[in-house]
Design an enzyme around this catalytic site. Structure first.
Site, PDB file in Angstrom:
ATOM      1  N   CYS B  87       0.839  -4.550   0.718  1.00  0.00           N
ATOM      2  CA  CYS B  87       0.365  -4.892  -0.627  1.00  0.00           C
ATOM      3  C   CYS B  87       0.924  -6.255  -1.050  1.00  0.00           C
ATOM      4  O   CYS B  87       0.553  -7.265  -0.474  1.00  0.00           O
ATOM      5  CB  CYS B  87       0.714  -3.773  -1.597  1.00  0.00           C
ATOM      6  N   HIS B 195      -0.986   1.397   1.185  1.00  0.00           N
ATOM      7  CA  HIS B 195       0.440   1.740   1.204  1.00  0.00           C
ATOM      8  C   HIS B 195       0.723   2.911   2.142  1.00  0.00           C
ATOM      9  O   HIS B 195       0.698   4.065   1.690  1.00  0.00           O
ATOM     10  CB  HIS B 195       0.882   2.158  -0.205  1.00  0.00           C
ATOM     11  N   GLU B 197       3.513   3.943   3.168  1.00  0.00           N
ATOM     12  CA  GLU B 197       4.721   4.657   2.752  1.00  0.00           C
ATOM     13  C   GLU B 197       4.451   5.664   1.643  1.00  0.00           C
ATOM     14  O   GLU B 197       5.288   6.515   1.355  1.00  0.00           O
ATOM     15  CB  GLU B 197       5.803   3.650   2.319  1.00  0.00           C
TER      16      GLU B 197
END
Lengths: 76, 221
Positions: B87, B195, B197
């Protein structure tokens, strides 16, 4: 001394912000507007003797992203 | 294995990234403040997390890309250390010149925050070997400036060299050729807007991002 630097999107690079502004202008009833492109003005206050090549280096290293933007330097 | 997550003023996914790397790979993971000119020795992974570094002033990622730590990140990338930018991290890597192109305002103007389907385009890289070519994975995006732009020659080269790692399965933000993630020429730097994560355990609603970190362990082990 003051120098103004104009950073604008290159031709052909889509400008969604300009499009949104154009749409809003039309919404106010200004129907003669054909296109809007948005850019950025940066004013730099500096000592005399700052060279054009230093100003250009500032632009290419930070102030403009040369992948998508052009810059113009206007010395007062 | 040792990892570092770089922290800029305005980063907000730094802790999530630390947790994902530490829990999935079992790696000692350090947060490194951006003013640090030197990275810890012997790093096997550097992650540039998401967020709004410097409040997105000037351009997203522009200020962070000129932080002292980035010279060390660029040097490490040159030595072949894997560098992952997610990002705002992707924006920073393009601004730093580690990846080609630029991330512009979303074509629809709006901030896009939802889980999207991605197609894995290249499962041979250090970051994507946990996936298979053509596989679809679901990973969340949350960005205002994710509209990937590069000139058509650059896009042709990226596609021809297998450097498009992930593509959106739908038009999410106007990105050229629906590109969601790109690799550098050597394959050790990946920038992606989604993302991974944020999609690593059941409570997240899926684990589409987990295999990216698992694949990295296999690469480095």
């Amino acid at each position: 001394m003051k120098t103004r630097i104009f950073v604008t999107l290159k031709n052909g690079v889509l400008d969604p912000q300009g499009k949104a502004i154009h749409h809003a202008i039309e919404g106010l009833g200004f129907s003669a507007v054909q296109d809007v492109r948005a850019g950025r003005l940066i004013e730099i206050q500096h000592e005399q003797g700052l060279s054009t090549s230093d100003l250009e280096a500032m632009c290419t290293k930070l102030l403009a992203n040369m992948v998508i933007e052009n810059f113009e330097i206007e010395q007062a | 294995m040792r990892a570092a997550v770089i922290q800029f003023p305005g980063s907000n996914c730094d802790r999530d990234m630390v947790v994902a790397i530490r829990d999935i790979t079992g790696t000692e993971t350090k947060l490194v403040w951006h003013r640090t000119a030197e990275l810890p020795d012997g790093l096997d992974l550097i992650a540039i997390p998401g967020g709004f570094s410097y409040g997105d002033y000037l351009r997203s990622g522009a200020m962070a890309a000129r932080s002292p730590v980035m010279q060390a990140v660029i040097a490490a990338a040159g030595r072949g250390v894997p560098v992952l930018g997610v990002c705002n991290g992707f924006q920073i890597l393009t601004e730093a010149g580690l990846l080609p192109g630029a991330l512009m305002r979303n074509a629809g103007i709006r901030f896009v925050c939802r889980t999207v389907a991605l197609t894995v385009e290249n499962s041979q890289s250090a970051f994507t070997r946990g996936y298979t070519d053509g596989e679809q994975v679901r990973i969340p995006v949350a960005h205002h400036d994710g509209n990937y732009f590069a000139d058509s020659d650059t896009l042709d080269r990226l596609e021809g060299d297998g450097r498009v790692a992930f593509r959106y399965a739908e038009n999410v933000n106007g990105s050229a050729r629906n590109i969601a993630g790109v690799l550098n020429a050597a394959g050790n730097v990946l920038g992606m807007m989604p993302h991974p994560e944020r999609m690593t355990e059941a409570v997240h609603g899926g684990s589409g991002g987990r295999r990216l970190f698992e694949g990295l362990v296999r690469q480095i082990a």
